[in-house]
Write an enzyme that holds these catalytic residues in place. Structure first.
Site, PDB file in Angstrom:
ATOM      1  N   HIS A 149      62.924  43.876  38.229  1.00  0.00           N
ATOM      2  CA  HIS A 149      63.421  45.248  38.110  1.00  0.00           C
ATOM      3  C   HIS A 149      64.045  45.764  39.409  1.00  0.00           C
ATOM      4  CE1 HIS A 149      59.255  46.478  39.527  1.00  0.00           C
ATOM      5  NE2 HIS A 149      59.994  47.356  40.200  1.00  0.00           N
TER       6      HIS A 149
ATOM      7  N   ASP B   3      59.146  39.950  35.037  1.00  0.00           N
ATOM      8  CA  ASP B   3      59.439  40.810  36.190  1.00  0.00           C
ATOM      9  C   ASP B   3      59.505  40.006  37.490  1.00  0.00           C
ATOM     10  OD1 ASP B   3      60.218  43.120  37.373  1.00  0.00           O
ATOM     11  OD2 ASP B   3      58.254  44.067  37.363  1.00  0.00           O
TER      12      ASP B   3
ATOM     13  N   SER C 103      57.733  47.524  45.339  1.00  0.00           N
ATOM     14  CA  SER C 103      57.936  46.548  44.262  1.00  0.00           C
ATOM     15  C   SER C 103      58.464  45.228  44.804  1.00  0.00           C
ATOM     16  CB  SER C 103      58.921  47.098  43.228  1.00  0.00           C
ATOM     17  OG  SER C 103      58.362  48.156  42.506  1.00  0.00           O
TER      18      SER C 103
END
Length: 230
Positions: free
Chosen positions: A66, A101, A175
């Site tokens: 992402h 992901d 992230s």
């Protein structure tokens, strides 16, 4: 003679511990950070920010999918990788899997790269101390936080049997950042945090993609990296 015997028995205990699969801790947090922080990179894209970690001296970086996606199906237009010495290099996406992901970025450089090693064999233990390095909010670069593994059995993604939960502090920008054990190996990547008040407040609960499963995906993609055991 007593000194010699102590060391022989200590060595035997170490060998026995390893053969039994006991998790042996060698390092202090400060040593983990000093050894690995230069392998952690900031990732800036046309559409957002994140963190990544170098896992091969050939310029292979892993992060969350992402981080490099513009939307559910489209890659971002531009990726810039920034190092601790402020050098910036363009990156390209070699592979990504939205459901897992996970993304692999490649950079080209003649510089010698610092590399972190993935823990592809052992899972962390409940309550084990872990250390995260990331890029909170895209401005607090190479922030180091420490916490413990709070759960090993969260079921948040259909593509992973389980993910880990930790109280190690992470926010937007973390992230794709690595989480290390006290052996200095990556036990996973930050991929999500729990929010409340309509998503405006961070709860302190961080979720981590397990390195064991990341290694399986990298092996499927035939990516060479530190810690690969097949």
């Amino acid at each position: 003679m007593l000194y010699f015997r102590k060391h022989i028995f200590g060595l035997l205990a170490l060998v026995i511990s390893i053969s039994l699969g006991v998790y042996i801790i060698f390092n202090e947090p400060i040593d983990i950070v000093a050894k690995n922080i230069d392998s952690v990179v900031n990732i800036t894209t046309t559409d957002g920010i994140g963190t990544g970690v170098i896992i091969s001296s050939k310029g292979i970086i892993i992060t969350n999918a992402h981080v490099v996606l513009k939307d559910a199906t489209t890659l971002t237009d531009k990726i810039t990788v920034t190092f601790t010495n402020s050098n910036e290099i363009a990156g390209i996406v070699l592979y990504y899997n939205k459901d897992k992901d996970l993304a692999v970025i490649k950079i080209e450089t003649k510089d010698i790269l610092s590399v972190s090693k993935l823990e592809c064999v052992f899972k962390p233990k409940l309550g084990e101390t872990v250390i995260a390095v990331g890029n909170p909010f895209g401005t607090l670069s190479w922030t180091v936080t420490k916490g413990i593994i709070s759960s090993l059995t969260r079921e948040l993604l259909s593509s992973y049997p389980i993910v880990y939960q930790s109280d190690v502090l992470a926010v937007s920008g973390n992230s794709g950042g690595p989480v290390y054990n006290l052996q200095g190996k990556i036990i996973g990547l930050v991929f999500a945090v729990w929010k409340y008040n309509g998503g405006s407040t961070f709860s302190g609960h961080t979720f981590i993609l397990p390195a064991i499963d990341i290694c399986k995906t990298l092996n499927y993609w035939n990516i060479q990296y530190e810690g690969r055991n097949t």
